[in-house]
Scaffold this motif. Sequence first.
Motif, PDB file in Angstrom:
ATOM      1  N   GLY A  95       0.817  -1.203   0.000  1.00  0.00           N
ATOM      2  CA  GLY A  95       0.000   0.000   0.000  1.00  0.00           C
ATOM      3  C   GLY A  95       0.853   1.256   0.000  1.00  0.00           C
ATOM      4  N   TYR A  96       0.283   2.342  -0.492  1.00  0.00           N
ATOM      5  CA  TYR A  96       1.001   3.630  -0.556  1.00  0.00           C
ATOM      6  C   TYR A  96       1.506   4.056   0.818  1.00  0.00           C
ATOM      7  N   GLU A  97       0.713   3.853   1.857  1.00  0.00           N
ATOM      8  CA  GLU A  97       1.106   4.285   3.198  1.00  0.00           C
ATOM      9  C   GLU A  97       2.353   3.562   3.685  1.00  0.00           C
ATOM     10  N   GLU A  98       2.631   2.381   3.145  1.00  0.00           N
ATOM     11  CA  GLU A  98       3.808   1.629   3.581  1.00  0.00           C
ATOM     12  C   GLU A  98       5.115   2.271   3.102  1.00  0.00           C
ATOM     13  N   ARG A  99       5.060   3.060   2.019  1.00  0.00           N
ATOM     14  CA  ARG A  99       6.265   3.708   1.504  1.00  0.00           C
ATOM     15  C   ARG A  99       6.180   5.233   1.574  1.00  0.00           C
ATOM     16  N   LYS A 100       5.112   5.774   2.130  1.00  0.00           N
ATOM     17  CA  LYS A 100       4.945   7.228   2.238  1.00  0.00           C
ATOM     18  C   LYS A 100       5.841   7.768   3.355  1.00  0.00           C
ATOM     19  N   ASN A 101       6.825   8.564   2.988  1.00  0.00           N
ATOM     20  CA  ASN A 101       7.744   9.217   3.928  1.00  0.00           C
ATOM     21  C   ASN A 101       8.492   8.222   4.807  1.00  0.00           C
ATOM     22  N   ARG A 102       8.693   7.022   4.282  1.00  0.00           N
ATOM     23  CA  ARG A 102       9.491   6.019   4.985  1.00  0.00           C
ATOM     24  C   ARG A 102      10.090   5.067   3.956  1.00  0.00           C
ATOM     25  N   LEU A 103      11.208   4.465   4.325  1.00  0.00           N
ATOM     26  CA  LEU A 103      11.821   3.467   3.457  1.00  0.00           C
ATOM     27  C   LEU A 103      11.091   2.139   3.632  1.00  0.00           C
ATOM     28  N   LEU A 104      10.641   1.578   2.521  1.00  0.00           N
ATOM     29  CA  LEU A 104       9.971   0.289   2.523  1.00  0.00           C
ATOM     30  C   LEU A 104      10.932  -0.749   1.958  1.00  0.00           C
ATOM     31  N   HIS A 105      11.216  -1.766   2.753  1.00  0.00           N
ATOM     32  CA  HIS A 105      12.132  -2.839   2.359  1.00  0.00           C
ATOM     33  C   HIS A 105      11.332  -3.859   1.551  1.00  0.00           C
TER      34      HIS A 105
END
Length: 240
Positions: A136-146
């Motif tokens: 989801g977008y919130e998982e990578r919004k303003n954070r690094l998503l591995h």
Amino acid sequence: MLEKIEKDKMFVSNQGWLRSRFHFSFAEYRDYDNMKFGVLRVLNDDIVHPQSGFPMHPHRDMEIISYIVEGEMTHKDSMGNEKTLHRGDVQYMSAGEGIYHSEYNNHKTDDLRLLQIWILPPRKGLSKIYDDASFGYEERKNRLLHIVSDEEGDAKVKIHQNVNIYVCELDAGRNILHSIKENRQLYFVQIEGTADVNGLHPQGTLHVDSGDAIKITQESRLHISALSDAHFLFIEMKAH
């Protein structure tokens, strides 16, 4: 050390139904001084026009990752897998001793944009694997998503090779920091928007626009400042 690769200096292939920007020597683009970066062998920024795509074709001894930027991609392969992926989704295929697959944009009007990433496996003849993951977008919004790791890592998608892939969509004016371990290197791709990379670095700040890339070696950190809404990906691997 930071080495910027401007998108306007990359080779572009246009086959009508497919437009590709090659980060490394591939297909009709031949440059023996630009064959790979560590275990990263191929990175293509592909735009596939509606109702077209890659027909069934073979691969072997390669780890292939697709990151969907826009549109939808439908995958089919000789192992019986079939899946349609959308923005932010990840697909992985270990070709191992041999596999056939196809990738199509079946949408009637919208282009498909994806990053096609090929990683050299640690050895030949590894088992064939197919995997995919939706984020989801919130998982990578303003954070690094591995999104990708090796088999001992904690990402949803796991590959044989010792690499990590991260993505982020960073709002304009926001900053993010990533520590780089000793003897590791990064390949950074600015997918959308603009950013400054490694501000306050003795070497100076690098400004990157959509499509640009940076080879990052002998650094202890990665600092990204979004000048506009910025979407980026980077691949972290053993230094070579």
